[in-house]
Design a protein around this motif. Structure first.
Motif, short mmCIF file in Angstrom:
data_model
loop_
_atom_site.label_atom_id
_atom_site.label_comp_id
_atom_site.label_asym_id
_atom_site.label_seq_id
_atom_site.Cartn_x
_atom_site.Cartn_y
_atom_site.Cartn_z
N GLU A 120 -4.76 8.50 7.19
CA GLU A 120 -5.77 7.59 7.73
C GLU A 120 -5.20 6.19 7.93
OE1 GLU A 120 -9.08 7.75 5.06
OE2 GLU A 120 -9.71 9.74 5.76
N PHE A 121 -4.26 5.79 7.05
CA PHE A 121 -3.64 4.49 7.16
C PHE A 121 -2.43 4.52 8.09
CE2 PHE A 121 -5.93 3.77 3.13
CZ PHE A 121 -6.57 2.59 3.45
N GLY A 122 -2.13 5.71 8.62
CA GLY A 122 -1.01 5.84 9.55
C GLY A 122 0.33 5.70 8.90
N VAL B 71 -4.87 11.94 -1.52
CA VAL B 71 -3.86 10.90 -1.28
C VAL B 71 -3.20 11.12 0.07
CG1 VAL B 71 -1.64 9.99 -2.05
CG2 VAL B 71 -3.47 10.36 -3.71
N SER B 72 -2.87 12.37 0.39
CA SER B 72 -2.24 12.67 1.67
C SER B 72 -3.18 12.32 2.83
CB SER B 72 -1.86 14.15 1.74
OG SER B 72 -0.86 14.44 0.81
N LYS B 73 -4.45 12.62 2.65
CA LYS B 73 -5.44 12.31 3.69
C LYS B 73 -5.53 10.80 3.90
CE LYS B 73 -10.30 13.13 4.80
NZ LYS B 73 -11.56 13.72 4.31
N ARG B 74 -5.57 10.05 2.82
CA ARG B 74 -5.64 8.59 2.91
C ARG B 74 -4.37 8.05 3.57
NH1 ARG B 74 -10.56 8.69 2.52
NH2 ARG B 74 -11.58 8.62 0.52
N MET C 195 0.82 -1.19 0.00
CA MET C 195 0.00 0.00 0.00
C MET C 195 0.87 1.26 0.00
SD MET C 195 -2.99 1.15 -0.08
CE MET C 195 -4.49 1.44 0.73
N GLN C 196 1.90 1.27 0.83
CA GLN C 196 2.79 2.43 0.92
C GLN C 196 3.44 2.72 -0.43
OE1 GLN C 196 3.33 4.53 3.49
NE2 GLN C 196 4.68 5.73 2.22
N GLY C 197 3.87 1.66 -1.12
CA GLY C 197 4.51 1.85 -2.42
C GLY C 197 3.56 2.47 -3.43
N ALA C 198 2.32 2.03 -3.42
CA ALA C 198 1.32 2.57 -4.34
C ALA C 198 1.04 4.03 -4.03
CB ALA C 198 0.03 1.76 -4.26
N ILE C 199 0.94 4.37 -2.76
CA ILE C 199 0.69 5.76 -2.37
C ILE C 199 1.87 6.64 -2.77
CG2 ILE C 199 0.44 7.30 -0.38
CD1 ILE C 199 -1.26 5.09 0.93
N ASN C 200 3.07 6.17 -2.50
CA ASN C 200 4.26 6.94 -2.87
C ASN C 200 4.34 7.14 -4.37
OD1 ASN C 200 5.04 7.23 -0.23
ND2 ASN C 200 6.46 5.52 -0.26
#
Length: 60
Positions: A56-58, A50-53, A1-6
């Motif tokens: 939310e996922f910490g 995206v930043s908000k999500r 998940m982190q990789g996708a967000i980044n």
């Protein structure tokens, strides 16, 4: 998940930079400036979402 967000954050930043460059060079058509302005607004909203999500996922 982190990789996708980044990855999304990086792509959005690249698109924003491209849009800023287009905005600076778009001197012949008001329609282009308006389209670029709208694109920048949408990219800003996407980045905020995206930043908000991410928060939310910490994830930082």
């Amino acid at each position: 998940m982190q990789g996708a967000i980044n990855s999304l954050v990086e792509k959005i930043a690249d698109l924003q930079e491209q849009a800023f460059n287009l905005e600076a060079s778009a001197s012949d058509a008001e329609a282009n400036r308006e389209a670029i302005k709208l694109l920048l607004e949408r990219l800003k909203f996407m980045r905020q979402t995206v930043s908000k999500r991410k928060l939310e996922f910490g994830e930082n």
